[in-house]
Structures are given as C-alpha cells and as structure tokens.
Motif scaffolding. Structure first.
Motif, PDB file in Angstrom:
ATOM      1  N   LEU A 154       0.834  -1.198   0.000  1.00 19.54           N
ATOM      2  CA  LEU A 154       0.000   0.000   0.000  1.00 19.54           C
ATOM      3  C   LEU A 154       0.868   1.248   0.000  1.00 19.54           C
ATOM      4  O   LEU A 154       1.959   1.255   0.569  1.00 19.54           O
ATOM      5  N   PRO A 155       0.395   2.317  -0.622  1.00 23.10           N
ATOM      6  CA  PRO A 155       1.146   3.575  -0.580  1.00 23.10           C
ATOM      7  C   PRO A 155       1.008   4.251   0.778  1.00 23.10           C
ATOM      8  O   PRO A 155       0.087   3.962   1.552  1.00 23.10           O
ATOM      9  N   LYS A 156       1.933   5.157   1.076  1.00 24.24           N
ATOM     10  CA  LYS A 156       1.803   5.956   2.287  1.00 24.24           C
ATOM     11  C   LYS A 156       0.595   6.881   2.149  1.00 24.24           C
ATOM     12  O   LYS A 156       0.196   7.252   1.042  1.00 24.24           O
ATOM     13  N   PHE A 157       0.043   7.265   3.293  1.00 23.27           N
ATOM     14  CA  PHE A 157      -1.231   7.999   3.252  1.00 23.27           C
ATOM     15  C   PHE A 157      -1.330   8.940   4.434  1.00 23.27           C
ATOM     16  O   PHE A 157      -1.166   8.525   5.579  1.00 23.27           O
ATOM     17  N   ASP A 158      -1.555  10.208   4.165  1.00 28.46           N
ATOM     18  CA  ASP A 158      -1.840  11.197   5.199  1.00 28.46           C
ATOM     19  C   ASP A 158      -3.276  11.649   4.971  1.00 28.46           C
ATOM     20  O   ASP A 158      -3.549  12.509   4.135  1.00 28.46           O
ATOM     21  N   GLY A 159      -4.197  11.042   5.702  1.00 28.55           N
ATOM     22  CA  GLY A 159      -5.613  11.247   5.438  1.00 28.55           C
ATOM     23  C   GLY A 159      -6.055  12.687   5.524  1.00 28.55           C
ATOM     24  O   GLY A 159      -6.839  13.160   4.689  1.00 28.55           O
ATOM     25  N   ASP A 160      -5.574  13.422   6.529  1.00 31.20           N
ATOM     26  CA  ASP A 160      -6.006  14.809   6.700  1.00 31.20           C
ATOM     27  C   ASP A 160      -5.590  15.671   5.513  1.00 31.20           C
ATOM     28  O   ASP A 160      -6.376  16.482   4.998  1.00 31.20           O
ATOM     29  N   ARG A 161      -4.356  15.498   5.066  1.00 31.10           N
ATOM     30  CA  ARG A 161      -3.888  16.266   3.908  1.00 31.10           C
ATOM     31  C   ARG A 161      -4.643  15.861   2.646  1.00 31.10           C
ATOM     32  O   ARG A 161      -5.006  16.718   1.819  1.00 31.10           O
ATOM     33  N   VAL A 162      -4.889  14.569   2.467  1.00 28.65           N
ATOM     34  CA  VAL A 162      -5.592  14.088   1.277  1.00 28.65           C
ATOM     35  C   VAL A 162      -6.996  14.669   1.215  1.00 28.65           C
ATOM     36  O   VAL A 162      -7.477  15.088   0.151  1.00 28.65           O
ATOM     37  N   ILE A 163      -7.673  14.694   2.348  1.00 25.57           N
ATOM     38  CA  ILE A 163      -9.027  15.252   2.388  1.00 25.57           C
ATOM     39  C   ILE A 163      -9.005  16.725   1.982  1.00 25.57           C
ATOM     40  O   ILE A 163      -9.801  17.167   1.139  1.00 25.57           O
ATOM     41  N   MET A 164      -8.106  17.503   2.551  1.00 23.88           N
ATOM     42  CA  MET A 164      -8.062  18.932   2.239  1.00 23.88           C
ATOM     43  C   MET A 164      -7.615  19.172   0.799  1.00 23.88           C
ATOM     44  O   MET A 164      -8.114  20.092   0.133  1.00 23.88           O
ATOM     45  N   GLN A 165      -6.684  18.373   0.297  1.00 24.40           N
ATOM     46  CA  GLN A 165      -6.265  18.511  -1.100  1.00 24.40           C
ATOM     47  C   GLN A 165      -7.406  18.174  -2.048  1.00 24.40           C
ATOM     48  O   GLN A 165      -7.578  18.829  -3.088  1.00 24.40           O
ATOM     49  N   ALA A 166      -8.208  17.170  -1.699  1.00 19.85           N
ATOM     50  CA  ALA A 166      -9.360  16.819  -2.529  1.00 19.85           C
ATOM     51  C   ALA A 166     -10.383  17.953  -2.540  1.00 19.85           C
ATOM     52  O   ALA A 166     -10.997  18.248  -3.577  1.00 19.85           O
ATOM     53  N   PHE A 167     -10.555  18.604  -1.407  1.00 19.89           N
ATOM     54  CA  PHE A 167     -11.460  19.757  -1.319  1.00 19.89           C
ATOM     55  C   PHE A 167     -10.952  20.883  -2.217  1.00 19.89           C
ATOM     56  O   PHE A 167     -11.722  21.479  -2.989  1.00 19.89           O
ATOM     57  N   ALA A 168      -9.661  21.160  -2.171  1.00 19.47           N
ATOM     58  CA  ALA A 168      -9.080  22.213  -3.006  1.00 19.47           C
ATOM     59  C   ALA A 168      -9.230  21.890  -4.485  1.00 19.47           C
ATOM     60  O   ALA A 168      -9.519  22.782  -5.304  1.00 19.47           O
ATOM     61  N   THR A 169      -9.035  20.634  -4.843  1.00 22.40           N
ATOM     62  CA  THR A 169      -9.160  20.217  -6.253  1.00 22.40           C
ATOM     63  C   THR A 169     -10.565  20.468  -6.766  1.00 22.40           C
ATOM     64  O   THR A 169     -10.762  20.969  -7.884  1.00 22.40           O
TER      65      THR A 169
END
Length: 360
Positions: free
Chosen positions: A301-316
């Motif tokens: 599995l890849p590394k994952f920072d859930g909080d950053r991913v959520i906010m980056q998805a919101f920005a996208t």
C-alpha cells in the motif's frame, strides 16, 4: 494559482487535531478566519496559525475573503450551518455525520445544487486499504461476495460528555461510529436496499475523563444488518462499551467471497489489509501467515496522510476538478438514511427499505 481563503467553523477537538494543521501544511489554502461558540476556543489557534476570529457565523459569511469553510461543530448543527454557508456562496467541507435526519441531508444537497458551490461530505473512505479492497472486489479476486461483517468499538467519547446527551447529540454510537462502517460498505458495494437493526444503552451512567458522572441517554451498543439488491448481506456492530481507547480502536471488516476473504483493519500498522486465497495467489501481494494460517496475502500500500488528502481533494474540487473517489455527498445522504432508518427499525422491529441512491 491564488490560495483559497478558508475559514474554520467550530474550534473543538477535531479541528485542532485535523483541520488547522492540515490547512497550515498545504499551499492550496490560506487560513483567513475562524468562528466558534466561545472566543476562548479560537484564541490559541489564532495565535498559532493566524486568521481572524469572527464573533459570529453571520459576520464570517459576509467576509468576502472567506471563500470556503470547514464545518466542524457538534453534529446536530451541521445541516443548518452548512446550508447557511452554501447559500452565502461558500464552498463547504462538512464533518461526519453530515446530518441527523434524511430530511436535513436532503436540504444540504439541495442547497449545494442551488448555490453551485462545492459540498464535500465526510467520512472519506478512499484510504489505501479500502481502495485496495475495492480494486480486489472489482477484479473478482475473491469470487462472488455473499456477506461482510464490520465492527468498530472503543470506550466512547468520555472526553466530551455532551455526546451522551440526547438533547445535545440527538444520535449516539450508531452515528458516531456506525457512520464509518455504513459509509465504507456502501463505498465498496454501492447503495444498500434495506436495513434492520437494534440500538440500546448498556451503560446509562458513566464517568467522564474529568471525573464527572454522565447520564447517558443515547445508544452505546448497536447491531444492524444491511442487504443489497443482489442479496448479499453485511452486519454492522458498533459500541462505546469496549475498554479500548483511541490508540487501540477495534476496527475490522471481513468480506466473504466464494473464492476467498478480505480482512480490512484500517487502523492496523502491521496488516491493514490481508487476503485469504486458498486456490490462487493474489497478484502483487506478499504471501504471509496470518493468525496461524497459510494462503494469506498482504498487498503493498502507498503511504497515506488522510487529513492532507481530504483537504487537497477539497481544493481540487474548488478549482473545478473532479469530486474525490472517497467522498460523495449523495452517498453520504444514503448513509444518513441508513442510520436514520436503523433507529426507526430498532423502534418498530421491522426491516426498513432504503430509497435514496448514490447518483451525483
């Protein structure tokens, strides 16, 4: 690209742990404001991260520099605040559960459609082990799925006694924990057809971390059965009655197929997902012994920072990009219907038909 001016509504535990650090770490956002029920909750955060403290929600919503907001208030207020923000022209990221009734979830989606603003609804399910499980299911790795069993338990939110008060929280463990499992299962299998279940209160009196006595008037113990149109079944069991704290949360899902089994434990640092496949190897996965048994495989599995991913998805999404794979407002409406009708089923004893879909 210019940074997105963002405000945080609700400066409690979840905002302190997740949103303020993630916003500060991302170049896509600039923290421009915050608002909470008490100014004192905001002051240390403003000192650390910057941003203006707004006296009330209305003032924040009139501020043109605030383009997007995170709604992280107590969950019974999510719907009213999110609708108000959307209709004021703000993009909204809303904490879970997005609402405490299907009617309120419908209002939120209608406001998003009317405003043409982004409405990103949590939970976010596209963590690496769950995404890998979805890929394996789509590939037929374990054959036809007949059933799943999901469990999530800890000792309850003793740090925040209001969670146990029906007047303040409206819903109990079914919403606090069950929302994650219902969300994960519908992410994996699509919209469910029906729900039947039972909620109860095992411990009507508890002791908070502060030492005060808590009179619990919401559910702390839940069991439910979901059925899909193809007749597959899943059980959901959630509890605030486990001795485990936030460091040792019990979080497990087993998916049973005709040719194998997928075991997901998202919080595990050792085996977040393993696959039992007695008749064929799992491509790209490492053979392991699991619980003393062979024919198990561990995907990488890849590394994952859930909080950053959520906010980056919101920005996208705000920038005009696609909605994230793991967060769908229409799916979260379906999840709220599941919880809403689980409570109704517990009262009536009847199976409740689910009527919402997950179309955008």
């Amino acid at each position: 690209m210019p940074r997105i001016g963002i405000g945080v509504i609700g400066c409690g535990d979840i905002s302190r742990a997740r949103y303020f650090p993630a916003i500060a770490a991302l170049p896509e956002f600039e923290l421009r404001g915050m608002q909470s029920r008490t100014r004192s909750a905001c002051e240390p955060l403003a000192a650390k991260y910057g941003g203006k403290i707004f006296a009330d929600l209305e003032t924040l919503l009139r501020a043109p520099e605030i383009e997007a907001v995170v709604v992280a208030t107590p969950h019974p207020s999510h719907a009213d605040i999110a609708v108000q923000c959307l209709l004021a022209g703000k993009h909204v990221l809303c904490e879970k559960p997005i609402a405490t009734s299907l009617a309120d979830a419908n209002r939120m989606l209608q406001a998003a459609e009317h405003s043409h603003k982004v409405f990103m609804a949590l939970p976010f399910d596209a963590s690496p082990p769950v995404v890998e499980a979805k890929r394996l299911l789509a590939s037929g790795a374990i054959g036809r799925v007949s059933s799943a069993d999901s469990v999530l338990a800890h000792r309850g939110p003793k740090h925040a006694p209001w969670f146990f008060d029906r007047v303040k929280a409206e819903w109990g463990a079914a919403a606090d924990l069950g929302i994650y499992l219902a969300s994960q299962l519908t992410y994996l299998f699509g919209p469910a057809a029906s729900v039947r279940g039972r909620v109860n209160t095992v411990f009507p009196e508890r002791v908070a971390l502060s030492g005060e006595t808590i009179k619990a008037t919401v559910d702390d113990n839940v069991a439910a059965v979901l059925e899909w149109p193809n007749k597959s079944l899943a059980t959901i069991r959630v509890s605030w009655c486990s001795p485990s704290d936030h460091r040792n949360v019990i979080n497990e899902t087993r998916i049973y197929g005709t040719e194998g089994l997928i075991y997901i434990s998202p919080s595990s640092k050792v085996n977040p997902i393993v696959v039992y496949s007695p008749d064929k190897p799992i491509e790209g996965a490492t053979p392991i012994e699991f619980n003393g048994a062979v024919d198990w495989y561990k995907p990488s599995l890849p590394k994952f920072d859930g909080d950053r991913v959520i906010m980056q998805a919101f920005a996208t999404q705000i920038a005009g990009g696609p909605a994230p794979d793991g967060a769908s407002s229409s799916r979260q409406r379906h999840v709220i219907e599941i919880i809403d009708k689980l409570y109704a089923s517990s009262t009536s004893g009847a199976t409740a038909k689910l009527e919402t879909d997950m179309a955008a």
